[in-house]
Design a protein around this motif. Structure first.
Motif, PDB file in Angstrom:
ATOM      1  N   VAL A 145      58.453 -36.458 125.220  1.00 51.27           N
ATOM      2  CA  VAL A 145      57.883 -36.635 126.555  1.00 51.27           C
ATOM      3  C   VAL A 145      56.421 -37.039 126.460  1.00 51.27           C
ATOM      4  N   GLY A 146      55.653 -36.336 125.616  1.00 53.95           N
ATOM      5  CA  GLY A 146      54.231 -36.626 125.515  1.00 53.95           C
ATOM      6  C   GLY A 146      53.877 -37.728 124.533  1.00 53.95           C
ATOM      7  N   LEU A 147      54.674 -37.871 123.466  1.00 60.35           N
ATOM      8  CA  LEU A 147      54.305 -38.799 122.396  1.00 60.35           C
ATOM      9  C   LEU A 147      55.359 -39.862 122.140  1.00 60.35           C
ATOM     10  N   SER A 148      56.211 -40.120 123.114  1.00 57.91           N
ATOM     11  CA  SER A 148      57.296 -41.090 122.894  1.00 57.91           C
ATOM     12  C   SER A 148      56.775 -42.488 122.624  1.00 57.91           C
ATOM     13  N   SER A 149      55.637 -42.848 123.210  1.00 58.96           N
ATOM     14  CA  SER A 149      55.092 -44.196 122.999  1.00 58.96           C
ATOM     15  C   SER A 149      54.519 -44.377 121.599  1.00 58.96           C
ATOM     16  N   LEU A 150      54.327 -43.280 120.863  1.00 57.09           N
ATOM     17  CA  LEU A 150      53.771 -43.349 119.509  1.00 57.09           C
ATOM     18  C   LEU A 150      54.800 -42.960 118.451  1.00 57.09           C
ATOM     19  N   LYS A 151      56.074 -43.062 118.784  1.00 58.23           N
ATOM     20  CA  LYS A 151      57.118 -42.611 117.856  1.00 58.23           C
ATOM     21  C   LYS A 151      57.041 -43.320 116.511  1.00 58.23           C
ATOM     22  N   ALA A 152      56.725 -44.593 116.523  1.00 55.31           N
ATOM     23  CA  ALA A 152      56.646 -45.331 115.270  1.00 55.31           C
ATOM     24  C   ALA A 152      55.541 -44.796 114.366  1.00 55.31           C
ATOM     25  N   GLU A 153      54.474 -44.255 114.965  1.00 50.89           N
ATOM     26  CA  GLU A 153      53.349 -43.757 114.175  1.00 50.89           C
ATOM     27  C   GLU A 153      53.639 -42.396 113.531  1.00 50.89           C
ATOM     28  N   TRP A 154      54.286 -41.466 114.273  1.00 50.66           N
ATOM     29  CA  TRP A 154      54.487 -40.133 113.704  1.00 50.66           C
ATOM     30  C   TRP A 154      55.820 -39.971 112.995  1.00 50.66           C
ATOM     31  N   THR A 155      56.704 -40.942 113.116  1.00 49.34           N
ATOM     32  CA  THR A 155      58.033 -40.813 112.513  1.00 49.34           C
ATOM     33  C   THR A 155      57.966 -40.705 110.998  1.00 49.34           C
ATOM     34  N   GLU A 156      57.145 -41.543 110.355  1.00 47.32           N
ATOM     35  CA  GLU A 156      57.103 -41.543 108.886  1.00 47.32           C
ATOM     36  C   GLU A 156      56.590 -40.221 108.331  1.00 47.32           C
ATOM     37  N   ALA A 157      55.559 -39.651 108.971  1.00 50.11           N
ATOM     38  CA  ALA A 157      55.031 -38.371 108.507  1.00 50.11           C
ATOM     39  C   ALA A 157      56.074 -37.266 108.641  1.00 50.11           C
ATOM     40  N   VAL A 158      56.780 -37.240 109.771  1.00 50.00           N
ATOM     41  CA  VAL A 158      57.815 -36.232 109.979  1.00 50.00           C
ATOM     42  C   VAL A 158      58.959 -36.443 108.992  1.00 50.00           C
ATOM     43  N   TRP A 159      59.253 -37.703 108.684  1.00 48.66           N
ATOM     44  CA  TRP A 159      60.323 -38.002 107.712  1.00 48.66           C
ATOM     45  C   TRP A 159      60.011 -37.398 106.354  1.00 48.66           C
ATOM     46  N   TRP A 160      58.797 -37.577 105.870  1.00 47.32           N
ATOM     47  CA  TRP A 160      58.424 -37.019 104.568  1.00 47.32           C
ATOM     48  C   TRP A 160      58.440 -35.491 104.597  1.00 47.32           C
ATOM     49  N   ILE A 161      57.964 -34.907 105.662  1.00 51.42           N
ATOM     50  CA  ILE A 161      57.984 -33.444 105.771  1.00 51.42           C
ATOM     51  C   ILE A 161      59.419 -32.940 105.782  1.00 51.42           C
ATOM     52  N   ALA A 162      60.314 -33.652 106.461  1.00 51.22           N
ATOM     53  CA  ALA A 162      61.717 -33.253 106.491  1.00 51.22           C
ATOM     54  C   ALA A 162      62.342 -33.314 105.098  1.00 51.22           C
ATOM     55  N   VAL A 163      62.055 -34.375 104.359  1.00 51.74           N
ATOM     56  CA  VAL A 163      62.596 -34.509 103.001  1.00 51.74           C
ATOM     57  C   VAL A 163      62.084 -33.385 102.104  1.00 51.74           C
ATOM     58  N   LEU A 164      60.780 -33.120 102.148  1.00 50.36           N
ATOM     59  CA  LEU A 164      60.212 -32.044 101.337  1.00 50.36           C
ATOM     60  C   LEU A 164      60.782 -30.680 101.731  1.00 50.36           C
ATOM     61  N   THR A 165      60.970 -30.471 103.025  1.00 51.58           N
ATOM     62  CA  THR A 165      61.493 -29.185 103.498  1.00 51.58           C
ATOM     63  C   THR A 165      62.930 -28.971 103.043  1.00 51.58           C
ATOM     64  N   MET A 166      63.760 -30.003 103.173  1.00 49.38           N
ATOM     65  CA  MET A 166      65.144 -29.890 102.715  1.00 49.38           C
ATOM     66  C   MET A 166      65.214 -29.652 101.209  1.00 49.38           C
ATOM     67  N   THR A 167      64.437 -30.409 100.456  1.00 50.31           N
ATOM     68  CA  THR A 167      64.496 -30.327  98.998  1.00 50.31           C
ATOM     69  C   THR A 167      63.999 -28.984  98.494  1.00 50.31           C
ATOM     70  N   LEU A 168      62.816 -28.580  98.931  1.00 53.97           N
ATOM     71  CA  LEU A 168      62.257 -27.319  98.455  1.00 53.97           C
ATOM     72  C   LEU A 168      63.099 -26.132  98.911  1.00 53.97           C
ATOM     73  N   GLY A 169      63.570 -26.147 100.154  1.00 52.23           N
ATOM     74  CA  GLY A 169      64.359 -25.031 100.650  1.00 52.23           C
ATOM     75  C   GLY A 169      65.624 -24.815  99.852  1.00 52.23           C
ATOM     76  N   ASN A 170      66.340 -25.884  99.537  1.00 51.10           N
ATOM     77  CA  ASN A 170      67.590 -25.755  98.785  1.00 51.10           C
ATOM     78  C   ASN A 170      67.357 -25.398  97.323  1.00 51.10           C
ATOM     79  N   LEU A 171      66.354 -26.033  96.703  1.00 49.05           N
ATOM     80  CA  LEU A 171      66.093 -25.745  95.294  1.00 49.05           C
ATOM     81  C   LEU A 171      65.589 -24.317  95.094  1.00 49.05           C
ATOM     82  N   ALA A 172      64.719 -23.854  95.984  1.00 45.65           N
ATOM     83  CA  ALA A 172      64.189 -22.502  95.856  1.00 45.65           C
ATOM     84  C   ALA A 172      65.257 -21.455  96.127  1.00 45.65           C
ATOM     85  N   ALA A 173      66.229 -21.774  96.980  1.00 48.44           N
ATOM     86  CA  ALA A 173      67.288 -20.811  97.289  1.00 48.44           C
ATOM     87  C   ALA A 173      68.191 -20.551  96.098  1.00 48.44           C
ATOM     88  N   ILE A 174      68.308 -21.516  95.193  1.00 49.41           N
ATOM     89  CA  ILE A 174      69.221 -21.397  94.056  1.00 49.41           C
ATOM     90  C   ILE A 174      68.844 -20.232  93.153  1.00 49.41           C
TER      91      ILE A 174
END
Length: 340
Positions: free
Chosen positions: A272-301
């Motif tokens: 709602v507030g940042l929809s016009s800037l989706k292209a700008e924040w998408t890449e940063a959120v993408w990297w954070i998502a990848v790191l979160t998935m990877t670290l969470g699963n590896l650390a759980a093992i």
């Protein structure tokens, strides 16, 4: 003329309170439980659990009665009640009800005060529901603090447990830092756009020809505060210790309820507030998502403690949800989340 204006204001206030009735029912129930405990002390956890479940059921009934009502902004745009808000509220009520049921035996065997326990569970649920309906950054901050203050107490409810005290202290200190970042980000956002209302921020970004450094700094601080609540990497360090020290029902309550409410707020802010800037924040959120998935699963093992393993699994699930945030289409999501 003055009386007519006052009457109009009172009518509007009454209509806003009616739309906010699911949350108010929880707050009234929590207060009623404390009053009953003060007047008629009892060590039986079943009584307070039944009262809590009754309040949750009445809150669900109040939410159902508003499903067909049109979406509306409350209290000058500070809150919004629409189907997205009601859907999140239903999820929170279901999670809270399950938590109360699972906690009854725990409270009874641990010989802990049952009324205060139910009070803080209901209060944290009220904060989560308020967070899901927040359409203003200041209300978002107040909702997070309401939810968090109740959770700090619930995490440390086993006062003689060293792990509970350690987890609560870490949660309190790191939560305070995250709240500071969030509040500072809100102040900078007001300086950059002249408003704290999420919908108005989106409109200001469409009017402004370009964003400046102040805006991006405010956005960074806002995301730090919200990333702490959803336990995204690198703001996840508190989760394993807090889950390990918490009572088992509260660990499950936090893993589901906190994430749902925090993600609902994040969705409203981004689409709602940042929809016009989706292209700008998408890449940063993408990297954070990848790191979160990877670290969470590896650390759980390598975990040998069940609660810590589930904590890291919860972190990984945050990454999956963030990928959905990246993949969502901004225009369609914004129209689904808000009628503004």
């Amino acid at each position: 003329m003055m009386n007519f204006v006052d009457l109009a204001i009172l009518n509007r206030l009454g209509a806003d309170l009616i739309q906010l009735s699911p949350l108010l029912v929880l707050v009234i129930t929590a207060t009623f439980i404390l009053v009953i405990e003060a007047l008629f002390p009892s060590d039986e956890a079943l009584y307070t659990s039944l009262l809590s479940l009754w309040g949750i059921a009445m809150s669900a009934v109040a939410a159902c009665s508003q499903w067909q009502a049109p979406a509306g902004a409350l209290f000058g745009g500070m809150l919004v009640v629409d189907r997205f808000t009601l859907f999140v509220e239903f999820l929170i009520l279901a999670i809270g009800g399950i938590t109360i049921v699972l906690s009854t035996r725990f409270i009874r065997t641990s010989r802990l005060p049952s009324a205060e326990y139910s009070f803080f569970v209901l209060l944290s649920m009220a904060g989560m529901m308020l967070l899901s309906s927040s359409a203003d950054l200041l209300m978002l901050f107040l909702s997070i603090e309401t939810m968090s203050l109740a959770l700090y107490v619930l995490v440390s409810y086993q006062v003689r447990d060293r792990l509970a005290n350690e987890g609560a202290m870490k949660y309190l200190i790191l939560g305070g830092f995250a709240s500071g970042f969030l509040l500072y980000g809100i102040a900078l956002m007001f300086g950059a756009t002249g408003t704290t209302q999420v919908g108005e921020i989106g409109r200001q970004l469409l009017i402004l020809e370009k964003t400046n450094g102040l805006f991006w700094l405010s956005l960074l601080f806002l995301f730090v505060g919200l990333a702490f609540k959803i336990a995204a990497v690198p703001f996840h360090m508190w989760v394993p210790d807090v889950y390990e020290g918490s009572p088992t029902p509260i660990a499950a309550f936090m893993a589901a309820g906190v994430k749902i409410s925090a993600f609902s707020a994040l969705l409203r802010v981004t689409f709602v507030g940042l929809s016009s800037l989706k292209a700008e924040w998408t890449e940063a959120v993408w990297w954070i998502a990848v790191l979160t998935m990877t670290l969470g699963n590896l650390a759980a093992i390598r975990q040998t403690n069940l609660k810590r393993m589930l904590a890291y699994s919860s972190i990984a699930h945050t990454g999956y949800l963030l990928m959905a945030l990246v993949a969502a289409e901004g225009a369609e999501s914004a129209s689904a989340i808000s009628s503004a």
